[in-house]
Write a protein that holds these residues in place. Sequence first.
Motif, mmCIF file in Angstrom:
data_model
loop_
_atom_site.group_PDB
_atom_site.id
_atom_site.type_symbol
_atom_site.label_atom_id
_atom_site.label_comp_id
_atom_site.label_asym_id
_atom_site.label_seq_id
_atom_site.Cartn_x
_atom_site.Cartn_y
_atom_site.Cartn_z
ATOM 1 N N THR A 86 0.831 -1.207 0.000
ATOM 2 C CA THR A 86 0.000 0.000 0.000
ATOM 3 C C THR A 86 0.862 1.251 0.000
ATOM 4 O O THR A 86 0.611 2.183 -0.772
ATOM 5 C CB THR A 86 -0.960 -0.005 1.208
ATOM 6 N N ALA A 87 1.883 1.289 0.843
ATOM 7 C CA ALA A 87 2.785 2.447 0.885
ATOM 8 C C ALA A 87 3.471 2.635 -0.462
ATOM 9 O O ALA A 87 3.602 3.762 -0.953
ATOM 10 C CB ALA A 87 3.812 2.282 1.999
ATOM 11 N N LYS A 88 3.889 1.532 -1.073
ATOM 12 C CA LYS A 88 4.542 1.616 -2.387
ATOM 13 C C LYS A 88 3.562 2.129 -3.442
ATOM 14 O O LYS A 88 3.915 2.977 -4.258
ATOM 15 C CB LYS A 88 5.099 0.262 -2.801
ATOM 16 N N ALA A 89 2.329 1.636 -3.414
ATOM 17 C CA ALA A 89 1.327 2.090 -4.388
ATOM 18 C C ALA A 89 1.040 3.574 -4.198
ATOM 19 O O ALA A 89 0.964 4.327 -5.184
ATOM 20 C CB ALA A 89 0.046 1.272 -4.247
ATOM 21 N N PHE A 92 1.787 6.382 -7.128
ATOM 22 C CA PHE A 92 0.760 7.271 -7.662
ATOM 23 C C PHE A 92 1.099 8.735 -7.453
ATOM 24 O O PHE A 92 0.850 9.561 -8.330
ATOM 25 C CB PHE A 92 -0.601 6.990 -7.007
ATOM 26 N N THR A 93 1.633 9.083 -6.287
ATOM 27 C CA THR A 93 1.747 10.495 -5.923
ATOM 28 C C THR A 93 3.101 11.122 -6.220
ATOM 29 O O THR A 93 3.200 12.336 -6.285
ATOM 30 C CB THR A 93 1.421 10.701 -4.427
ATOM 31 N N LYS A 94 4.130 10.333 -6.417
ATOM 32 C CA LYS A 94 5.474 10.888 -6.604
ATOM 33 C C LYS A 94 5.890 10.994 -8.061
ATOM 34 O O LYS A 94 6.905 11.591 -8.369
ATOM 35 C CB LYS A 94 6.521 10.056 -5.843
ATOM 36 N N GLN A 95 5.108 10.427 -8.956
ATOM 37 C CA GLN A 95 5.473 10.483 -10.366
ATOM 38 C C GLN A 95 4.854 11.706 -11.034
ATOM 39 O O GLN A 95 4.073 12.433 -10.426
ATOM 40 C CB GLN A 95 5.031 9.201 -11.072
ATOM 41 N N ASN A 155 0.618 -7.028 -7.011
ATOM 42 C CA ASN A 155 0.469 -7.612 -8.350
ATOM 43 C C ASN A 155 -0.455 -6.805 -9.265
ATOM 44 O O ASN A 155 -0.868 -7.299 -10.302
ATOM 45 C CB ASN A 155 -0.049 -9.046 -8.232
ATOM 46 N N THR A 156 -0.766 -5.564 -8.892
ATOM 47 C CA THR A 156 -1.664 -4.759 -9.714
ATOM 48 C C THR A 156 -1.272 -3.288 -9.638
ATOM 49 O O THR A 156 -0.663 -2.861 -8.667
ATOM 50 C CB THR A 156 -3.134 -4.954 -9.269
ATOM 51 N N GLY A 157 -1.628 -2.536 -10.635
ATOM 52 C CA GLY A 157 -1.366 -1.105 -10.641
ATOM 53 C C GLY A 157 -2.534 -0.310 -10.102
ATOM 54 O O GLY A 157 -2.665 0.872 -10.376
ATOM 55 N N THR A 158 -3.392 -0.958 -9.338
ATOM 56 C CA THR A 158 -4.602 -0.320 -8.822
ATOM 57 C C THR A 158 -4.448 -0.016 -7.337
ATOM 58 O O THR A 158 -3.886 -0.805 -6.591
ATOM 59 C CB THR A 158 -5.816 -1.250 -9.025
ATOM 60 N N LEU A 159 -4.950 1.144 -6.934
ATOM 61 C CA LEU A 159 -5.017 1.501 -5.523
ATOM 62 C C LEU A 159 -6.486 1.613 -5.161
ATOM 63 O O LEU A 159 -7.220 2.415 -5.738
ATOM 64 C CB LEU A 159 -4.295 2.818 -5.254
ATOM 65 N N GLY A 199 -11.749 9.100 6.294
ATOM 66 C CA GLY A 199 -11.770 7.793 6.935
ATOM 67 C C GLY A 199 -11.645 6.598 6.013
ATOM 68 O O GLY A 199 -11.672 5.458 6.480
ATOM 69 N N LEU A 200 -11.525 6.821 4.710
ATOM 70 C CA LEU A 200 -11.322 5.687 3.806
ATOM 71 C C LEU A 200 -9.863 5.269 3.888
ATOM 72 O O LEU A 200 -8.975 6.110 4.045
ATOM 73 C CB LEU A 200 -11.684 6.053 2.368
ATOM 74 N N ARG A 201 -9.642 3.978 3.780
ATOM 75 C CA ARG A 201 -8.270 3.502 3.869
ATOM 76 C C ARG A 201 -7.823 2.944 2.521
ATOM 77 O O ARG A 201 -8.586 2.246 1.840
ATOM 78 C CB ARG A 201 -8.108 2.471 4.972
ATOM 79 N N PRO A 202 -6.576 3.264 2.140
ATOM 80 C CA PRO A 202 -6.058 2.759 0.870
ATOM 81 C C PRO A 202 -5.580 1.318 1.005
ATOM 82 O O PRO A 202 -5.167 0.880 2.082
ATOM 83 C CB PRO A 202 -4.877 3.693 0.588
ATOM 84 N N LEU A 203 -5.664 0.591 -0.088
ATOM 85 C CA LEU A 203 -5.148 -0.771 -0.151
ATOM 86 C C LEU A 203 -4.494 -0.966 -1.512
ATOM 87 O O LEU A 203 -5.161 -0.902 -2.549
ATOM 88 C CB LEU A 203 -6.265 -1.804 0.037
#
Length: 140
Positions: A6-9, A13-16, A41-45, A33-37
């Motif tokens: 999650t941290a890598k995703a 997304f945000t650093k490029q 194996n996917t390019g989806t967050l 309050g939404l949490r990222p996941l």
Amino acid sequence: MGSTATAKALEDFTKQVGGRKFSVLFDQLQAAGLRPLGKSNTGTLLFQYVADSGLVHDVLAFRRDPAVLSFPVSFWQDRKDQRLKLCEAFQPSELLSPVKGVGSQSNNSAGQIAVSKQTLERLQDLCKALCDSLESLRQY
């Protein structure tokens, strides 16, 4: 978050190039309050809402190529009217065809919106309206 998928995703997304548009939306969703996941194996967050009961709802997903906000079928299949209302501010050219993924329903999309400089403000409004409506899920 350390070096989790999650941290890598989030970082991907945000650093490029063009990452600011994603970070604005992600900050807004997380503040509500939404949490990222992210999955390795996917390019989806994926952004999830966790109800008081512990039930997890896959509410929104983002992809970079092409840059889209996606409505996971697993959440939106029974909320078509609400999704259409959220999308009213967007032009037909900004609304992209749904995607049928492989595997679980969270890989399938009920609809997508292009993420761009031109849509960013309206996407922020959409995210606010969506987050405001999630209180109705709290008991589920």
